[in-house]
Design an enzyme around this catalytic site. Structure first.
Site, PDB file in Angstrom:
ATOM      1  N   ARG D 251       0.878  -1.178   0.000  1.00 19.97           N
ATOM      2  CA  ARG D 251       0.000   0.000   0.000  1.00 19.97           C
ATOM      3  C   ARG D 251       0.914   1.226   0.000  1.00 19.97           C
ATOM      4  NH1 ARG D 251      -1.990   0.802   5.546  1.00 19.97           N
ATOM      5  NH2 ARG D 251      -0.665   2.640   5.494  1.00 19.97           N
ATOM      6  N   HIS D 255      -3.248   4.627   4.812  1.00 23.23           N
ATOM      7  CA  HIS D 255      -4.369   3.690   4.914  1.00 23.23           C
ATOM      8  C   HIS D 255      -5.644   4.322   4.347  1.00 23.23           C
ATOM      9  CE1 HIS D 255      -7.245   0.822   6.380  1.00 23.23           C
ATOM     10  NE2 HIS D 255      -7.864   1.774   7.050  1.00 23.23           N
ATOM     11  N   TYR D 264       4.014   5.199  11.739  1.00 28.23           N
ATOM     12  CA  TYR D 264       4.311   3.784  11.985  1.00 28.23           C
ATOM     13  C   TYR D 264       5.213   3.118  10.942  1.00 28.23           C
ATOM     14  CZ  TYR D 264       0.211   3.516   8.902  1.00 28.23           C
ATOM     15  OH  TYR D 264      -0.670   3.689   7.881  1.00 28.23           O
TER      16      TYR D 264
HETATM   17  C1  LIG Z   1     -14.142  -6.144  11.494  1.00 33.36           C
HETATM   18  C2  LIG Z   1     -13.439  -4.853  11.310  1.00 33.36           C
HETATM   19  N1  LIG Z   1     -12.573  -4.428  12.229  1.00 33.36           N
HETATM   20  C3  LIG Z   1     -11.920  -3.265  12.090  1.00 33.36           C
HETATM   21  C4  LIG Z   1     -12.134  -2.475  10.990  1.00 33.36           C
HETATM   22  C5  LIG Z   1     -11.395  -1.144  10.836  1.00 33.36           C
HETATM   23  N2  LIG Z   1     -10.418  -1.306   9.720  1.00 33.36           N
HETATM   24  C6  LIG Z   1     -10.707  -0.900   8.482  1.00 33.36           C
HETATM   25  S1  LIG Z   1      -9.524  -1.347   7.370  1.00 33.36           S
HETATM   26  C7  LIG Z   1      -8.588  -2.067   8.580  1.00 33.36           C
HETATM   27  C8  LIG Z   1      -7.307  -2.723   8.217  1.00 33.36           C
HETATM   28  C9  LIG Z   1      -7.485  -3.739   7.141  1.00 33.36           C
HETATM   29  O1  LIG Z   1      -6.263  -4.336   6.845  1.00 33.36           O
HETATM   30  P1  LIG Z   1      -6.118  -5.309   5.617  1.00 33.36           P
HETATM   31  O2  LIG Z   1      -7.119  -6.400   5.728  1.00 33.36           O
HETATM   32  O3  LIG Z   1      -4.697  -5.718   5.542  1.00 33.36           O
HETATM   33  O4  LIG Z   1      -6.514  -4.437   4.335  1.00 33.36           O
HETATM   34  P2  LIG Z   1      -5.785  -3.102   3.844  1.00 33.36           P
HETATM   35  O5  LIG Z   1      -6.462  -1.959   4.516  1.00 33.36           O
HETATM   36  O6  LIG Z   1      -4.351  -3.227   4.210  1.00 33.36           O
HETATM   37  O7  LIG Z   1      -5.975  -3.077   2.381  1.00 33.36           O
HETATM   38  C10 LIG Z   1      -9.214  -1.941   9.823  1.00 33.36           C
HETATM   39  C11 LIG Z   1      -8.653  -2.445  11.087  1.00 33.36           C
HETATM   40  C12 LIG Z   1     -13.068  -2.932  10.051  1.00 33.36           C
HETATM   41  N3  LIG Z   1     -13.365  -2.223   8.961  1.00 33.36           N
HETATM   42  N4  LIG Z   1     -13.692  -4.102  10.222  1.00 33.36           N
END
Ligand SMILES: Cc1ncc(C[n+]2csc(CCOP(=O)(O)OP(=O)(O)O)c2C)c(N)n1
Ligand SMILES: Cc1ncc(C[n+]2csc(CCOP(=O)(O)OP(=O)(O)O)c2C)c(N)n1
Ligand SMILES: [Mg+2]
Ligand SMILES: [Mg+2]
Lengths: 326, 349, 326, 349
Positions: D251, D255, D264
């Protein structure tokens, strides 16, 4: 006394509790190095290290379930769920586990756990980030449910929540994190759980709310008072479970009229419980039907519509006038 | 059936080639006595349930070696997380038999824990897999305090399909906290066969998704279970590294007293496993290597029957439950609401 | 017409729907070869084969979540949760997913899903097997919630639930599965969702219930009628969401007194919503405070205490007399 | 970093040793054009967000190869389950760019699906991992009907820690239903590094817990992604066997627009990954093997900018949302309650 936002007040409470009591540890997603997505846990990682401010895997059920375990063995975990909507995938760890371990073990095992979560609408967030789900917890015996609506309460209630020997759901209205500042004592102090706060006294009607409406309810009430010549009592419930029935009943017994304002959808919301208790205890004192201004009975709407969908000043004002004319 | 598992004693009670057993006669006998206790308890509970004294009951018949071999390794202040079929393990870890009976009776004094108990025994998990994250949290707390206690967490083969299994094992591996994830793979989850639970052949294989060491053991061989869990936990008390153990065993009885297993499995299958009965094996071993005799065996069984009967007597002598009790233990301090509800009940009563 | 138990009536409805419509499939734990732990899905596996009566892994979230997917692509899944208490570990798949997919996609994707679960207390089951959690679903827009209290309704409501284009939570009171038999038409028929049933007419008080109290409420009411000379209307709500407000309001407008009976814990239960609506719509017609006889605000108790803890004839009778004397 | 992954084109745009590419120039160009579309969209959205037109926005910058290479394999009536960072993939699969803008605006017409769309594109999952069981259910439904459609389910590295990932992948393996579980391992879940998500080194390793085949691919190599997903899905349309794919990517952006990644992660790390930018690689490949020129590239970018700008214009021209819309689409038939609540609003309005 410094003027703090609610985010700062919560941060300060965590900082002070953790400094005093090394059984308090924090766990959650992105609360450490990142300081939380709302920066509420800012600087705590630096201060207390990665053993006490723990970034977890993306696992709501394991966050909540392992926090239960931490609490069972004498620690005082404060778990953060990043947004309240995401608590649903760890729901059982709260409803069937944290809430029941004391009764299941006849008090042998206990769960002094605080679950913090940003909640409520009004910040234009994506879907599932703005839900008000407090009813689920209020309907589950064994949990306490706390919602501060100002920095002073947030700090004092959080101290009490962490000191409480039972699981407490501590809901932080997102729009209030930085909505305003107020004087917050720098020392440790305890606002009691289970006590409502009469924010404004009045004789003709009682308004009961919690959370975000705290940011605009008083001006709305003042303008209705001015326009109508009535006086309106305003109660911030602060703790949804256990409910401070005494304060509520005392007020409506005096005013005879009540409006409950909450962001959660109306049907089977906590407003219904409050009204039912009022009607059970003060039936003969009521002069008008109890009313509710709540979220509509739909999934939380898209960002462009949330201000209209949520309880807001216009809706409350209209209902207050209606009630006063009854 | 399985390959690559750990076995010390084969079904004839003979030492498996290349294995040695460090246990003295008395130690072996102690394990056997515990297994007999579990077995006698299972029988008594089944009878009492049929007579209407107990609620639905999930028998651990056939899983005594897995439960006894593992639970008896626990040391002072270790933690045990049983699930509903692990009543034997709970007894081994110090829960009085009468307390277990009270739990099964649905008595208000369910799972009363003696204050001098050595091992922390959590009430049995009824919601499948819900206990696994708890065990991780407790292990985490002991590690944070640099204490040597470990958590022994039981669950069934069915439980491995739950999200809680996954989230908890993953988290334990990330934080390296001292839990023994102990799967009693008894081949069935009610009527659902192991092959419908997962497309892999062994629960132990699942460890590779998390980066844990894992062991697959003959779960009907109490000495294999004991020795493996002992070795694993000794190391774990220093390294804090979590481990997944699969004890291959079989649920000889119905799922619960409300279940009729003939609907979904063959008598043949059950008979095959009956021959692998862990008690028969342990007894044969004792006879073969430690001059155990039938008359000693009878005496032991009688002694234990008496112990279990006495426990039942104590449980049955308890005064019946009183509704008022439900209003306590909801919170540390009773709330106004609960006080009021309790007093309503008392007025009525 | 044959006399059927509720378990048989549900079984027959499933059998007939599946025979008529091959988009209907069943999934859940132990529903196939075992016919369900209550034998409600008996013979269906033999009749329709393992592609349509599917024993799943022990995975509530995947049962519910994959059922959402099945429904999105034109099938009509009927998912069973073995006991309602265990729905909590798949809760999000209902609350944040099944319930919202229609609005999220503006109707492009829909979820014609029925989730069946045995529920309620009174059979001496272990912990977590007897909880009444209907409030959670009633408070979640996008779901319908149905609770039959007799074999005839069970069959007719289940047909409607399966035919409904939206997700329906179908709650089956366990003690009623085999409590009594009644005549049930052998053909397909549809009892409408969202319509309460007036079980007994009366002028002086309205009793509202759903589920298990159906087994004993009428005798209780009759004895109070006899002893007091009053007449009491009894309404089986049958559908908790959407609520049949019209029938309820019509009745209380006539009687002026109301008692809501439910097994779920009292605080924030559906009874509170019903009372709030009554007070909003019939305030001036009410002659006595609305009352509730519910589960107490504790975790569901041990088996030895459940009969006293649950609403029962004695508690209801006492409250009816109190209400009539007001 | 990683070994044992599939790569066709290295970061200099050269064919990896031993690999051959069956795609014609026009096919390669088509993939490149889609990647450029995603990239231009990402830029536009970021700008619009800063200008206050859009809500919080999660950019897919750097993940274009993973998204385009996979989504462009889909055929008529296949299913795509994007998560919130997969807006590019959704556009590739046929969701109009203006519809995506409306979604980001929080407009009532969010995710309006054109009726003639070829691929079923489900609205992006906001609740992490919640879409994975849905994909399993849809795949199951196509298998039951003996249809050749497959489901392509995206999720991040963070999502693999969720119970829903586990339960769904396990169930897919048990029932053998045709889902491509496609993990965009972009090394971070907000501020949580991959190493905090799991103790294993590769998501692909997790397949062994379920009995699935798995592939680890260079997720910044669009041709490796395309070819792997193509091979996998062709086979899957016949065998129905689910597969787990890990696309190793990064990425590049924050975020979301509300995030500050400097808290971080280091600039160094980001710079290292910038050199692996999938667009640079694809362009180098085109230049090296297909005589692609800078001027053609400029023309392409301009054409696409215009297309994206026009889409934004259409989205922005929509009349603002009206509250009445929320009372529709809750149920197929509006309930009395909702009718009444809608009319209250209209009286107020
Ligand atoms: C069940 C849940 N917990 C927390 C969140 C908050 N949240 C949104 S994106 C994210 C990180 C997601 O990481 P990843 O699966 O690696 O996808 P990326 O954002 O890196 O593409 C979090 C913790 C959420 N949307 N859903
Ligand atoms: C979350 C949950 N779902 C369903 C049940 C009902 N149930 C009780 S035991 C059981 C099977 C458990 O199988 P397994 O984990 O293999 O343990 P075993 O009973 O074989 O010892 C089921 C489905 C439950 N208790 N909890
Ligand atoms: Mg099993
Ligand atoms: Mg990621």
């Amino acid at each position: 006394m410094a003027e703090l936002t609610m985010a700062q007040a919560i941060n300060q409470a965590l900082m002070q509790t953790m400094a005093q009591d090394d059984t308090v540890i924090l766990l959650g997603e992105d609360i450490g190095r990142n300081g939380g997505v709302f920066r509420v846990t800012k600087d705590l990682f630096e201060q207390f290290g990665e053993d006490r401010v723990v970034d977890t895997p993306l696992s709501e059920s394991a966050i909540l379930g392992s926090a239960v375990g931490l609490a069972m063995n004498g620690l005082h975990p404060v778990a953060e769920i990043q947004f309240l909507g995401f608590i649903c995938s760890g729901f059982h760890q709260i409803i069937t586990q944290a809430a029941r371990l004391r009764s299941r073990s006849l008090g042998h095992f206990t769960v002094p756990l605080v679950i913090r979560a940003p909640y409520g609408g009004g910040i234009g967030a994506p879907e599932l980030h703005s839900d008000s789900l407090e009813t689920f917890f209020v309907h589950s015996p064994g949990l306490k449910v706390v919602v501060p609506s100002r920095p002073f309460d947030a700090k004092g209630l959080l101290f009490s929540a962490i000191a409480d020997p039972d699981p407490v759901i501590f809901l932080e209205p997102m729009p209030l994190y930085r909505a305003f500042r107020e004087e917050v004592p720098s020392e440790v102090y305890f606002e009691p759980l289970g006590k409502a706060r009469v924010v404004h006294e009045g004789m003709n009607l009682t308004v009961i709310y919690w959370g975000s409406p705290g940011a605009w309810i008083i001006p709305t009430v003042l303008s209705v008072e001015k326009a109508t010549g009535s006086t309106i009592e305003v109660i911030d419930v602060r703790t949804l479970s256990p409910l401070d029935e005494e304060t509520i009943i005392a007020s409506v017994t005096k005013t005879g009229r009540v409006l409950v304002v909450h962001e959660a959808v109306r049907t089977a919301g906590v407003g219904a419980e409050i009204i039912s208790r009022i009607m059970a205890e003060a039936f003969y004192r009521m002069e008008a039907p109890p009313m509710r201004v709540c979220g509509y009975d739909t999934p939380y709407p898209v960002a462009q519509l949330e201000r209209e969908w949520l309880p807001n000043s216009a809706r409350v004002e209209r209902t207050l006038r209606m009630l006063l004319e009854y | 059936m399985a390959k690559d598992w750990i076995q010390y004693v084969n079904k004839e009670g003979e030492l498996t080639e290349g294995k040695e057993i460090a246990l003295e006669r008395t130690e072996c006998l102690a394990l056997y006595e515990l297994m007999v206790t579990c077995r006698v308890f299972e029988h008594k509970a089944t009878v009492l349930q049929r007579q209407g004294f107990l609620g639905t009951y999930a028998s651990g018949l056939g899983q005594e070696a897995a439960q006894v071999g593992s639970a008896s390794v626990l040391q002072k202040n270790d933690w045990l997380f049983p699930y509903g079929r692990d009543l034997g393990a709970a007894i081994v870890a110090g829960i009085p038999i009468d307390s277990v009976f009270l739990w099964l009776m649905g008595h208000q004094e369910r799972w009363l824990t003696p204050s001098d108990i050595h091992v922390h025994v959590v009430p049995p998990a009824v919601e499948v897999a819900s206990q696994i994250p708890h065990a991780v949290g407790v292990a985490w707390s002991t590690k944070l305090r640099r204490e040597p206690q470990i958590s022994l967490c039981y669950f069934g083969d069915g439980a491995t399909s739950k999200g809680d299994f996954h989230e908890a094992v993953n988290m334990a591996a990330v934080f390296q906290v001292p839990v023994v994830f102990f799967c009693e793979n008894n081949q069935w989850a009610i009527s659902t066969p192991f092959a419908r639970q997962t497309a892999v052949e062994s629960i132990a294989d699942k460890a590779s998704a998390y980066g844990l060491p894992s062991f697959r053991i003959d779960g009907n061989d109490v000495l294999a279970v004991y020795q493996t869990v002992k070795d694993v936990t000794e190391k774990m008390r220093e390294t804090y590294q979590p481990v997944l153990i699969e004890a291959v065993t079989y649920r000889l009885d119905a799922h619960t007293t409300a279940d009729d297993p003939r609907r979904y499995r063959t008598d043949d299958e059950v008979d095959r496993w009956r021959q692998l009965d862990p008690l028969i094996r342990a007894k044969s071993y004792l006879i073969r290597y430690h001059q155990w005799s039938e008359s000693e065996d009878d005496a032991l069984i009688n002694k234990i029957r008496k112990r279990v009967d006495d426990a039942w007597q104590r449980a049955n002598d308890k005064p019946p439950s009183r509704l008022a009790s439900v209003f306590h233990h909801v919170f540390y301090s009773q709330t106004t609401d609960l006080k009021q509800q309790e007093s309503e009940v008392q007025q009525d009563g």
